[in-house]
Every structure is written in structure tokens, then in C-alpha cells.
Design an enzyme around this catalytic site. Structure first.
Site, PDB file in Angstrom:
ATOM      1  N   ASP A   1      -8.470   0.609   6.153  1.00  0.00           N
ATOM      2  CA  ASP A   1      -7.217   1.348   6.261  1.00  0.00           C
ATOM      3  C   ASP A   1      -7.240   2.213   7.519  1.00  0.00           C
ATOM      4  O   ASP A   1      -7.982   3.186   7.592  1.00  0.00           O
ATOM      5  CB  ASP A   1      -7.034   2.223   5.020  1.00  0.00           C
ATOM      6  CG  ASP A   1      -5.708   2.973   5.019  1.00  0.00           C
ATOM      7  OD1 ASP A   1      -4.918   2.793   5.964  1.00  0.00           O
ATOM      8  OD2 ASP A   1      -5.462   3.738   4.068  1.00  0.00           O
TER       9      ASP A   1
ATOM     10  N   SER B   1       1.317   0.834  13.903  1.00  0.00           N
ATOM     11  CA  SER B   1       0.832   0.212  15.142  1.00  0.00           C
ATOM     12  C   SER B   1       0.602  -1.284  14.985  1.00  0.00           C
ATOM     13  O   SER B   1       0.644  -2.025  15.969  1.00  0.00           O
ATOM     14  CB  SER B   1      -0.475   0.882  15.593  1.00  0.00           C
ATOM     15  OG  SER B   1      -1.535   0.624  14.678  1.00  0.00           O
TER      16      SER B   1
ATOM     17  N   HIS C   1       0.858  -1.184   0.000  1.00  0.00           N
ATOM     18  CA  HIS C   1       0.000   0.000   0.000  1.00  0.00           C
ATOM     19  C   HIS C   1       0.896   1.236   0.000  1.00  0.00           C
ATOM     20  O   HIS C   1       1.698   1.426   0.920  1.00  0.00           O
ATOM     21  CB  HIS C   1      -0.890  -0.026   1.241  1.00  0.00           C
ATOM     22  CG  HIS C   1      -1.865   1.102   1.328  1.00  0.00           C
ATOM     23  ND1 HIS C   1      -3.109   1.064   0.729  1.00  0.00           N
ATOM     24  CD2 HIS C   1      -1.797   2.301   1.952  1.00  0.00           C
ATOM     25  CE1 HIS C   1      -3.751   2.177   0.993  1.00  0.00           C
ATOM     26  NE2 HIS C   1      -2.976   2.949   1.723  1.00  0.00           N
TER      27      HIS C   1
ATOM     28  N   ASP D   1       0.897   5.255  -0.002  1.00  0.00           N
ATOM     29  CA  ASP D   1       0.155   6.503   0.195  1.00  0.00           C
ATOM     30  C   ASP D   1       0.840   7.628  -0.550  1.00  0.00           C
ATOM     31  O   ASP D   1       2.031   7.897  -0.351  1.00  0.00           O
ATOM     32  CB  ASP D   1       0.081   6.855   1.685  1.00  0.00           C
ATOM     33  CG  ASP D   1      -0.862   5.937   2.444  1.00  0.00           C
ATOM     34  OD1 ASP D   1      -2.034   5.859   2.055  1.00  0.00           O
ATOM     35  OD2 ASP D   1      -0.420   5.303   3.424  1.00  0.00           O
TER      36      ASP D   1
ATOM     37  N   PHE E   1      -2.668  10.926   8.468  1.00  0.00           N
ATOM     38  CA  PHE E   1      -1.785  10.799   9.618  1.00  0.00           C
ATOM     39  C   PHE E   1      -1.820   9.380  10.147  1.00  0.00           C
ATOM     40  O   PHE E   1      -2.903   8.818  10.345  1.00  0.00           O
ATOM     41  CB  PHE E   1      -2.214  11.753  10.740  1.00  0.00           C
ATOM     42  CG  PHE E   1      -2.124  13.207  10.381  1.00  0.00           C
ATOM     43  CD1 PHE E   1      -0.964  13.920  10.609  1.00  0.00           C
ATOM     44  CD2 PHE E   1      -3.209  13.847   9.802  1.00  0.00           C
ATOM     45  CE1 PHE E   1      -0.891  15.258  10.272  1.00  0.00           C
ATOM     46  CE2 PHE E   1      -3.134  15.187   9.470  1.00  0.00           C
ATOM     47  CZ  PHE E   1      -1.974  15.898   9.697  1.00  0.00           C
ATOM     48  N   ALA E   2      -0.652   8.816  10.411  1.00  0.00           N
ATOM     49  CA  ALA E   2      -0.586   7.505  11.056  1.00  0.00           C
ATOM     50  C   ALA E   2      -0.770   7.662  12.554  1.00  0.00           C
ATOM     51  O   ALA E   2      -0.553   8.729  13.122  1.00  0.00           O
ATOM     52  CB  ALA E   2       0.763   6.844  10.752  1.00  0.00           C
TER      53      ALA E   2
END
Length: 229
Positions: A176, A200, A33, A35, A144-145
Site C-alpha cells: 500500500d 499516482s 480498498h 481507508d 497521506f496520498a
């Protein structure tokens, strides 16, 4: 899709260990994936089509580009030229563009996906849902992660599964955001086809990617009773 698939979100990987981590994951996961953010649709700027070219050198796995951009028409052709297997665009920016861009992707023999933000209803997809190869449900706000998991978004996954069965649609359903030990059980109950895992759920679990993956696999098995690949 007969089994659940896992797709690491590469914006959360350790880029200092790019080759090491990808080489290990090539035999463990189903796709990657990527981004792509323009700094406008979301305030961050992350990966780019160039990253896909570099990734091609060390993997044969399918790649899925997630376009978090204000004007996807400026990006789609670059990804088409690179033969990026999945090109996924946000429904919120597609007014007047959806049919043309989906056709552009399909005409190149590639797969078209649409992404929905947590507050966006699935009804927004209905004019062109039968054309879609993938629908991605954001379970966090985009860009944002490390954000909190928005559990109410799972209702959309359930609704999309029911609609697919009722209408005979062919899209796969992807989730997601904050896919990890704390959320695996709830996600599994909703039943997506593809889990995107990021910091995470995978890359932040250990500096050694083999150990991190083993932890993720155990977390998933502990919480769902199922095994990964």
C-alpha cells in the site's frame, strides 16, 4: 493466490464521479480498498463505514477496510455488521487487543488483516501471524496520498513470502503506497499478491477512468512484462 490482484484506494477517486468510476472498475479490478481514518492515529479524516454501505449498492466486489484508527475495537463491530470482507488493523495499536479482534472477525466469517507501518518490523506479528488472512505492508507513511515510495519496505514483502512458504501460513501479502509506473518494477520483484493503486497509479492519470485504467495497465505491462486481468 495464483495471480497478482489490483485494489483501488477509493479515498483517491473522484467522488463527483463515484458511480461512473465504480461501475467501470467493477469489471477491471479484484477488490476495493477503503481507508478509514479517525483524525487521531493519522491527522486526516477520510472514508467511513457509511461509505461501504453506499458502495454495496453498486458493486459485488470484495471490500477491504484499512483502519487507520487509534482504537480499532470501536470500529470492528460496525464493519462486521456490514459484512466487510476484509478488516485490516494496524499492528502498532493492537497491544492487548489482537487475539480478541481477530477472533471477532473470524467468528463472523470474515477475514482479518494486519497493516505494518514502514518502520514496524514483521516480528511484531509473530505472536498471532498464523491467524492472519492478509498482511499489508505500507510502502509510504500512513495517512497521506502522494508520498515518496520507501523502497526498503519491499524487504518485508520478500521476508513474508519466504516465511509463508517455510511455515505453510495462509495469509496474502498486500502493498500500500505509491504503486505506479516508477515503482511497478521494484514491487513486482518483491512479489506481493495484491497491489493497492491510488492517485499516482490510477485515479490521477486521467479524468476519464477508462483512459486512466488503460494508462495504468500499460505502465504495469511496460515495467513488468505482465498484463492486468
Amino acid at each position: 493466490m495464483s495471480k497478482v490482484e489490483f485494489s483501488p484506494s477509493l479515498m483517491t477517486m473522484d467522488l463527483d464521479k463515484f458511480k461512473e468510476q465504480i461501475t467501470f472498475l467493477n469489471d477491471k479490478v479484484d477488490s476495493y480498498h477503503i481507508d478509514i481514518m479517525d483524525g487521531h492515529y493519522v491527522p486526516n479524516i477520510t472514508l467511513s463505514p457509511w461509505f461501504i454501505e453506499e458502495l454495496r449498492k453498486i458493486t459485488d466486489l470484495p471490500m477491504s477496510a484499512h483502519l487507520m484508527v487509534t482504537n480499532p475495537s470501536l470500529w470492528v463491530q460496525q464493519l462486521v455488521d456490514m459484512k466487510c470482507e476484509w478488516i485490516c488493523m494496524h499492528a502498532e495499536v493492537l497491544d492487548g487487543l489482537a487475539f480478541r479482534l481477530i477472533d471477532q472477525i473470524h467468528d463472523a466469517g470474515l477475514k482479518a488483516g494486519i497493516v505494518l507501518n514502514p518502520e514496524t518490523p514483521i516480528e511484531m506479528l509473530f505472536p498471532y501471524i498464523e491467524l492472519l488472512d492478509k498482511i499489508t505492508i505500507m510502502t509510504i507513511d500512513p495517512g497521506f496520498a502522494g508520498q515518496r515510495f520507501i523502497e526498503s519496505t519491499l524487504d518485508k514483502i520478500v521476508a513474508l513470502r519466504e516465511l509463508r512458504e517455510e511455515k505453510g501460513y495462509n495469509y496474502v501479502i498486500e502493498m500500500d503506497g505509491s504503486s505506479n509506473r516508477k515503482s511497478f518494477k521494484r514491487i513486482d520483484a518483491a512479489g506481493p499478491d495484491i497491489y493497492i493503486v491510488g492517485r499516482s497509479g490510477l485515479f490521477g492519470l486521467d479524468e476519464d477512468i477508462s483512459k486512466a485504467f488503460a494508462i495504468m495497465a500499460k505502465d504495469y505491462e511496460d515495467m513488468t512484462g505482465k498484463t492486468i486481468k
